[in-house]
Design an enzyme around this catalytic site. Structure first.
Site, PDB file in Angstrom:
ATOM      1  N   LYS A  58       0.845  -1.199   0.000  1.00 42.28           N
ATOM      2  CA  LYS A  58       0.000   0.000   0.000  1.00 42.28           C
ATOM      3  C   LYS A  58       0.874   1.241   0.000  1.00 42.28           C
ATOM      4  O   LYS A  58       2.037   1.234   0.417  1.00 42.28           O
ATOM      5  CB  LYS A  58      -0.946   0.017   1.203  1.00 42.28           C
ATOM      6  CG  LYS A  58      -0.283   0.191   2.573  1.00 42.28           C
ATOM      7  CD  LYS A  58      -0.043   1.629   2.983  1.00 42.28           C
ATOM      8  CE  LYS A  58       0.734   1.721   4.295  1.00 42.28           C
ATOM      9  NZ  LYS A  58       1.236   3.080   4.595  1.00 42.28           N
TER      10      LYS A  58
ATOM     11  N   GLY B 254       7.341   1.984   4.932  1.00 43.03           N
ATOM     12  CA  GLY B 254       6.091   2.726   4.899  1.00 43.03           C
ATOM     13  C   GLY B 254       5.099   2.180   3.898  1.00 43.03           C
ATOM     14  O   GLY B 254       4.216   2.902   3.433  1.00 43.03           O
TER      15      GLY B 254
ATOM     16  N   SER C  91       2.336  -6.061   7.443  1.00 37.67           N
ATOM     17  CA  SER C  91       0.890  -6.147   7.654  1.00 37.67           C
ATOM     18  C   SER C  91       0.199  -6.878   6.512  1.00 37.67           C
ATOM     19  O   SER C  91      -0.721  -7.669   6.729  1.00 37.67           O
ATOM     20  CB  SER C  91       0.299  -4.740   7.796  1.00 37.67           C
ATOM     21  OG  SER C  91       0.761  -4.120   8.965  1.00 37.67           O
TER      22      SER C  91
ATOM     23  N   ASP D 134      -2.744  -1.744  10.435  1.00 41.33           N
ATOM     24  CA  ASP D 134      -2.867  -1.748   8.978  1.00 41.33           C
ATOM     25  C   ASP D 134      -3.428  -3.055   8.424  1.00 41.33           C
ATOM     26  O   ASP D 134      -3.782  -3.115   7.240  1.00 41.33           O
ATOM     27  CB  ASP D 134      -1.498  -1.507   8.327  1.00 41.33           C
ATOM     28  CG  ASP D 134      -1.073  -0.048   8.358  1.00 41.33           C
ATOM     29  OD1 ASP D 134      -1.936   0.818   8.599  1.00 41.33           O
ATOM     30  OD2 ASP D 134       0.121   0.219   8.132  1.00 41.33           O
TER      31      ASP D 134
END
Length: 291
Positions: A11, A99, A104, A137
């Site tokens: 992401k 980041g 996750s 997340d």
């Protein structure tokens, strides 16, 4: 079914605002989360004993109980009293400590895979409710697509699909401590510039890439870039080479750029390669749940 192979997608944050600090030390956020077509590969196999084991292609990755994949598998196996174990093989491609929710999204894939392997019949909502126990997340990484994340990141509202466009992702050869970034933010919270998250949502709904790039913002840049100026240099290189917009993802140090066409994005990738500023560089695309 004795094994399952899955893609765990990365992401980026199109917008990231921190709106407050809770009494328990967690930060309240408003973020626009977006999945991209950069992914790790996982294969989960049933084992005849009750052990949960793991292997990975990168030697520095922990493969013991500290890994979120192990925690995800254990969560479901213990809850449902499953007598068999599993072996998880991870082929890592998403940059680590970057980041991009790499850990996750791997955990989310394990929850999804164990659910399928053992026919637990948990819905997406069921998996998301369990995922937050592993990390803030993880519920988003189960849902994927374009979403507004609030609370500590676990309160999710789906948004219309993001504009499809080439995405250049660049990580310099450094890692960033998320804890250090948020500690630095706490000390200057009243002076940082907060992005227009509502403006971003309107741009997504209008399918307007140029307006969206004008509204993009990440409040954590104000503290991460002074610690690691190369992040600003990478952003500048992307913009000089045709990006419509460029920004740091999450707490960094990864930078992404949106482009209107693949030719321009490839030229920007070549320029960054020659610059020597980045260690990992990927040209990919926006992923939405209609892909």
């Amino acid at each position: 079914m004795d094994s399952i192979s899955l893609k765990a997608l990365a992401k980026i944050n199109i917008g990231l605002d921190v709106t407050g600090i809770r009494d328990d030390g967690y930060h309240e956020v408003r973020m626009i989360m977006q999945t991209v077509n950069l992914f790790d590969k996982l294969t989960i196999k049933k084992s005849s004993d009750d052990k949960i084991t793991m292997s990975a292609n990168l030697k520095f990755l922990p493969v013991d109980g500290d890994n979120l994949c192990i925690k995800a598998a254990r969560l479901l196996i213990e809850e449902f009293g499953i007598k068999e174990g599993v072996h998880i093989d991870l082929e890592k491609h998403i940059p680590v400590a970057a980041g991009m929710a790499g850990g996750s999204t791997d955990a989310a894939a394990v929850l999804f895979g164990v659910n399928k392997l053992f026919n637990l019949k948990l819905s997406q909502k069921d998996l998301m409710e369990r995922g937050v126990k592993i990390g803030a997340d993880v519920p988003y990484c189960i849902m994927r697509g374009t979403a507004l994340a609030e609370g500590i990141g676990e309160v999710l509202s789906p948004l219309p699909p993001m504009i499809k466009c080439p995405v250049l992702i660049a990580k310099p050869g450094i890692s960033v401590s998320t804890k250090q970034v948020y500690t630095a933010l706490d000390s200057c919270f009243d002076t940082v510039e907060h992005p227009d998250i509502d403006g971003l949502i309107a741009d997504i709904k209008a399918n307007d890439l140029k307006a969206l790039c004008g509204h993009m913002g990440n409040v954590l840049e104000d503290v991460t870039i002074p610690l690691h100026p190369v992040i600003a240099d990478i952003k500048a290189s992307m913009m000089e080479n045709g990006a419509v917009g460029a920004m740091m993802s999450g707490s960094g140090p990864t930078v992404f750029g949106f482009f209107e066409d693949n030719k321009t994005a490839r030229a920007a990738k070549d320029a960054l390669t020659k610059s020597g500023m980045v260690k990992q560089l990927y040209l990919t695309t926006i992923y939405n749940n209609k892909n």
